[in-house]
Design an enzyme around this catalytic site. Structure first.
Site, PDB file in Angstrom:
ATOM      1  N   HIS A 190     -10.860  18.015   4.775  1.00 33.82           N
ATOM      2  CA  HIS A 190     -10.952  17.411   6.105  1.00 33.82           C
ATOM      3  C   HIS A 190     -10.428  18.322   7.207  1.00 33.82           C
ATOM      4  O   HIS A 190      -9.555  17.961   7.994  1.00 33.82           O
ATOM      5  CB  HIS A 190     -10.370  16.001   6.193  1.00 33.82           C
ATOM      6  CG  HIS A 190      -9.196  15.696   5.293  1.00 33.82           C
ATOM      7  ND1 HIS A 190      -7.955  16.202   5.517  1.00 33.82           N
ATOM      8  CD2 HIS A 190      -9.097  14.915   4.194  1.00 33.82           C
ATOM      9  CE1 HIS A 190      -7.133  15.757   4.589  1.00 33.82           C
ATOM     10  NE2 HIS A 190      -7.804  14.976   3.772  1.00 33.82           N
ATOM     11  N   HIS A 245      -5.011   4.806  -4.259  1.00 30.09           N
ATOM     12  CA  HIS A 245      -5.317   5.273  -2.903  1.00 30.09           C
ATOM     13  C   HIS A 245      -6.844   5.282  -2.780  1.00 30.09           C
ATOM     14  O   HIS A 245      -7.525   5.798  -3.664  1.00 30.09           O
ATOM     15  CB  HIS A 245      -4.712   6.675  -2.772  1.00 30.09           C
ATOM     16  CG  HIS A 245      -4.959   7.387  -1.494  1.00 30.09           C
ATOM     17  ND1 HIS A 245      -5.267   6.761  -0.316  1.00 30.09           N
ATOM     18  CD2 HIS A 245      -4.915   8.724  -1.217  1.00 30.09           C
ATOM     19  CE1 HIS A 245      -5.407   7.675   0.628  1.00 30.09           C
ATOM     20  NE2 HIS A 245      -5.213   8.862   0.116  1.00 30.09           N
ATOM     21  N   GLU A 247      -8.854   6.817  -0.653  1.00 27.27           N
ATOM     22  CA  GLU A 247      -9.552   7.984  -0.086  1.00 27.27           C
ATOM     23  C   GLU A 247     -10.560   8.511  -1.115  1.00 27.27           C
ATOM     24  O   GLU A 247     -10.253   8.573  -2.312  1.00 27.27           O
ATOM     25  CB  GLU A 247      -8.533   9.069   0.285  1.00 27.27           C
ATOM     26  CG  GLU A 247      -9.147  10.112   1.198  1.00 27.27           C
ATOM     27  CD  GLU A 247      -8.123  11.137   1.675  1.00 27.27           C
ATOM     28  OE1 GLU A 247      -6.917  10.992   1.378  1.00 27.27           O
ATOM     29  OE2 GLU A 247      -8.558  12.083   2.365  1.00 27.27           O
ATOM     30  N   ASP A 249     -11.629  11.245  -2.326  1.00 25.79           N
ATOM     31  CA  ASP A 249     -11.361  12.279  -3.342  1.00 25.79           C
ATOM     32  C   ASP A 249     -10.709  11.684  -4.589  1.00 25.79           C
ATOM     33  O   ASP A 249     -10.705  12.313  -5.649  1.00 25.79           O
ATOM     34  CB  ASP A 249     -10.518  13.442  -2.774  1.00 25.79           C
ATOM     35  CG  ASP A 249      -9.255  12.994  -2.058  1.00 25.79           C
ATOM     36  OD1 ASP A 249      -9.208  11.839  -1.614  1.00 25.79           O
ATOM     37  OD2 ASP A 249      -8.327  13.811  -1.941  1.00 25.79           O
ATOM     38  N   HIS A 312      -0.134   8.112   2.126  1.00 26.30           N
ATOM     39  CA  HIS A 312      -0.974   8.778   3.082  1.00 26.30           C
ATOM     40  C   HIS A 312      -1.839   7.831   3.940  1.00 26.30           C
ATOM     41  O   HIS A 312      -1.938   8.009   5.125  1.00 26.30           O
ATOM     42  CB  HIS A 312      -1.821   9.757   2.285  1.00 26.30           C
ATOM     43  CG  HIS A 312      -2.870  10.510   2.995  1.00 26.30           C
ATOM     44  ND1 HIS A 312      -3.969  11.025   2.360  1.00 26.30           N
ATOM     45  CD2 HIS A 312      -2.988  10.854   4.290  1.00 26.30           C
ATOM     46  CE1 HIS A 312      -4.712  11.659   3.219  1.00 26.30           C
ATOM     47  NE2 HIS A 312      -4.153  11.578   4.403  1.00 26.30           N
ATOM     48  N   ASP A 331      -0.479  10.861  -3.435  1.00 25.70           N
ATOM     49  CA  ASP A 331      -0.504  12.110  -2.651  1.00 25.70           C
ATOM     50  C   ASP A 331       0.903  12.672  -2.389  1.00 25.70           C
ATOM     51  O   ASP A 331       1.034  13.806  -1.926  1.00 25.70           O
ATOM     52  CB  ASP A 331      -1.226  11.882  -1.317  1.00 25.70           C
ATOM     53  CG  ASP A 331      -2.740  11.962  -1.484  1.00 25.70           C
ATOM     54  OD1 ASP A 331      -3.195  12.459  -2.528  1.00 25.70           O
ATOM     55  OD2 ASP A 331      -3.472  11.538  -0.580  1.00 25.70           O
ATOM     56  N   TYR A 359       0.439  21.399   2.434  1.00 22.64           N
ATOM     57  CA  TYR A 359      -0.050  20.029   2.255  1.00 22.64           C
ATOM     58  C   TYR A 359       0.754  19.061   3.124  1.00 22.64           C
ATOM     59  O   TYR A 359       0.197  18.229   3.838  1.00 22.64           O
ATOM     60  CB  TYR A 359       0.087  19.654   0.771  1.00 22.64           C
ATOM     61  CG  TYR A 359      -0.576  18.371   0.409  1.00 22.64           C
ATOM     62  CD1 TYR A 359      -1.879  18.365  -0.079  1.00 22.64           C
ATOM     63  CD2 TYR A 359       0.073  17.158   0.539  1.00 22.64           C
ATOM     64  CE1 TYR A 359      -2.504  17.181  -0.419  1.00 22.64           C
ATOM     65  CE2 TYR A 359      -0.536  15.973   0.216  1.00 22.64           C
ATOM     66  CZ  TYR A 359      -1.822  15.989  -0.272  1.00 22.64           C
ATOM     67  OH  TYR A 359      -2.445  14.815  -0.592  1.00 22.64           O
ATOM     68  N   HIS A 390      -2.825  15.586  -6.604  1.00 27.06           N
ATOM     69  CA  HIS A 390      -3.367  16.951  -6.455  1.00 27.06           C
ATOM     70  C   HIS A 390      -2.335  17.937  -6.981  1.00 27.06           C
ATOM     71  O   HIS A 390      -1.133  17.783  -6.731  1.00 27.06           O
ATOM     72  CB  HIS A 390      -3.591  17.305  -4.977  1.00 27.06           C
ATOM     73  CG  HIS A 390      -4.668  16.517  -4.304  1.00 27.06           C
ATOM     74  ND1 HIS A 390      -6.006  16.652  -4.604  1.00 27.06           N
ATOM     75  CD2 HIS A 390      -4.607  15.599  -3.309  1.00 27.06           C
ATOM     76  CE1 HIS A 390      -6.714  15.855  -3.824  1.00 27.06           C
ATOM     77  NE2 HIS A 390      -5.885  15.189  -3.035  1.00 27.06           N
TER      78      HIS A 390
END
Ligand SMILES: Cc1cc2nc3c(=O)[nH]c(=O)nc-3n(C[C@H](O)[C@H](O)[C@H](O)COP(=O)(O)O)c2cc1C
Length: 568
Positions: A190, A245, A247, A249, A312, A331, A359, A390
């Site tokens: 992003h 989460h 999101e 990904d 996040h 995250d 990050y 991640h």
């Protein structure tokens, strides 16, 4: 046993909150007029926020989407004019959030999550501020479906594995596996750069119930699905898919799993359920909604869930296995780092620490208050391993300590002895000024300088350097009465990330109208509440001797101000 805070167990509450928590506990009351005109009485104890008091009184109409983190501003209230001045004073986060609110703000506005209640609030009446009108949810879902807005809605087509490695699962401890995907190729997340690629970490727990934890980005769905099928012994044996989460990904492959796994239930919180339905067609999905602190019995083990809103996204949560003391931290502590190794102690510490800093700066800097709340919540949870969404898994206790301490420092933007000079230039006059300011700083000594031309340094790296610097010095020539577009873009990015606790000054060259660029720069600096240490330095076209001398002086003053600031 290792606690999430294994050293320097400093509570992450600021002074105001510490004072508030020590106050007495007698009960007071006030009235809230809700948006439908109904009046509700709220009993409170001194030191509670209005938001927490409303929750305790089950007046949920006061609550906002961000979970009381001074971010969404949906819990805004209007006080009566005569009451405003006597209420507990606004903290900077509340002021900041109101400054960015979508809703109509008045002089008597407060946020319920920011307003600490004391005896002066006893008997007052406040009114919920109206919300900006939003489109009806049902209609929007229908429209999205029809237009097929999301690429991840397209049909999943199984692909061949690129290599045996991409199909490999990794055993973490008995019955617990890594089942994610290592994306060596991704270079942009992003808008910010990921020079070392990334991973989408999905996990799997084998017990009497088979549980998948999070998924991977949709282009890699086939690799993940194969792993889940293999680990559960067939899709019909999968019981749960936990979504920490929403999101894409981490969630966008769930839609393919739900077509294959007939008995699987999606385990997530209420907000996550809504957010998933705003991304995907979830009409056929079976959900098991879990509340904060709730647990799910898997057989030998129990999996618990804790909401960590806005560390996040608003629906963010973490999952925890008490038996193995494993935290699926989503995250939090993530790094964009692709490697064939899965654990922190198998790669160079400096590499992952740097990636974790990038990050944090680019994703979480803005969200420091919610991050601090999450750290505080998790501070009481004993952990042996942290499994983020991640990057590398943390199993080395020393590394866990160091990374948590980093988060504590980053979440406060704790300054180091560093000044970042960020500038743009057309014909090098502003650049020359930047170098002379650098000389001035160097002359004082004891302060590092990073000189960052916005056209040669990506915003990713600028944000990372700004995270822990003590001061930012920003320069731009005047272009059509304003700053140059690239520096405008960098400053807009920083404004959104809201670095705290910075000293600052502006400078720049102009042709015939002096003020335009520095006025823009100062507006940005004021917006992030930087402390402007000295007036701007200006140069008409190329800097002459007087300007050069002023640049040196400005550099010296900035360096001295930083050294003074660091003593505090
Ligand atoms: C396209 C263009 C637009 C400009 N617009 C303005 C302006 O609106 N006001 C002004 O004072 N100077 C303006 N200037 C002059 C520059 O600000 C001036 O040349 C300055 O010294 C450039 O600094 P630099 O050498 O760091 O690029 C403009 C220059 C260019 C090339």
């Amino acid at each position: 046993m290792l606690s999430f805070f294994t050293s320097n167990k400093k509570p992450l509450v600021n002074k105001v909150e510490q004072v508030a928590s020590r106050l007495f506990t007698s009960t007071y009351k006030l009235n809230v007029v809700l948006r439908d005109g109904k009046k509700k009485e709220i009993k409170y104890k001194k030191g509670e926020t209005l938001y927490d008091a409303a929750t305790n009184n089950k007046v949920f109409a006061v609550l906002g989407q961000c979970g009381g983190n001074m971010s969404c501003t949906q819990c805004q209230i209007y006080t009566k004019e005569e009451d405003f001045g006597k209420l507990y004073k606004m903290r900077p986060q509340e002021k900041d959030a109101l400054g960015h609110a979508n809703e109509r703000i008045e002089e008597r506005s407060r946020l319920s999550c920011g307003l600490i209640l004391d005896e002066n609030a006893d008997g007052i009446e406040v009114e919920m501020a109206p919300l900006r009108k939003r489109k009806k949810k049902k209609k929007r879902v229908k429209k999205n479906k029809k237009r097929n807005l999301h690429p991840q809605d397209t049909e999943y087509v199984p692909k061949q594995f690129d290599s045996t490695f991409s199909s490999a699962v990794t055993k973490i401890v008995d019955d617990i596996y890594w089942a994610g995907y290592v994306d060596f190729a991704v270079r942009d997340f992003h808008g910010y750069l990921t020079p070392n690629g990334s991973t989408y970490n999905a996990y799997f727990i084998k017990d009497e119930k088979n549980v998948a934890i999070d998924s991977v980005k949709y282009p890699f769905a086939d690799r993940w699905l194969d792993k889940i099928e293999y680990l559960s012994g067939g899709f019909d044996k999968l019981d749960y898919i936990v979504c920490n989460h929403a999101e894409p990904d981490h969630s966008s492959s769930i839609q393919y799993l739900m077509k294959k796994a007939p008995y699987a239930e999606v385990v997530c919180n209420e907000k996550c359920k809504t957010t998933l339905s705003q991304h995907f067609d979830t009409s056929d999905w079976k959900f098991r909604v879990v509340n904060h602190g709730e647990s799910l019995k898997l057989g030998k083990r129990t999996l618990s869930f804790y909401n960590t809103p806005l560390s996040h996204w608003p629906e963010s949560m973490v999952s925890y296995l008490a038996a193995e003391q494993i935290l699926f931290s989503m995250d939090i502590l993530g790094q964009h780092y692709a490697s064939s190794k899965r654990f922190d102690d198998e790669v160079k510490w400096d590499d992952i620490e740097h990636e974790a800093k990038i990050y944090y700066a680019n994703i979480l800097m803005r969200l420091s208050v919610p991050v601090q709340k999450s750290l505080k919540l998790l501070g009481g949870v004993p952990v042996k391993m942290i499994l983020p969404s991640h990057g590398q898994i943390f199993r080395n206790p020393e590394n866990i300590n160091k990374m948590v301490q980093n988060y504590v420092n980053w979440s406060k933007c704790t300054p180091t002895n560093k000044i970042v000079i960020i500038y743009d230039t057309m014909w090098n006059s502003t650049e020359k000024m930047a170098y002379h300011i650098l000389d001035g700083i160097q002359k004082v000594g004891g302060v590092d300088v990073k000189l960052m031309n916005v056209r040669r340094n990506h915003i990713t790296d600028i944000a990372t350097e700004v995270l822990d610097c003590a001061a930012i010095v920003v320069g731009s020539p005047v272009l059509n009465e304003h700053i140059m577009p690239e520096i405008g873009s960098a400053l807009t990015y920083l404004e959104g990330l809201r670095p705290q606790n910075k000293l600052a000054m502006a400078f720049g060259s102009y042709g015939w109208s002096a003020g335009g660029a520095v006025k823009d720069i100062n507006r940005y600096l004021n917006s992030i509440r930087a402390k402007i240490v000295r007036p701007e330095v200006l140069s008409q076209f190329a800097p002459n001797e007087d300007v050069i001398e002023e640049c040196h002086k400005a550099g010296e003053e900035m360096a001295k101000a930083v050294l003074e600031h660091l003593k505090k």
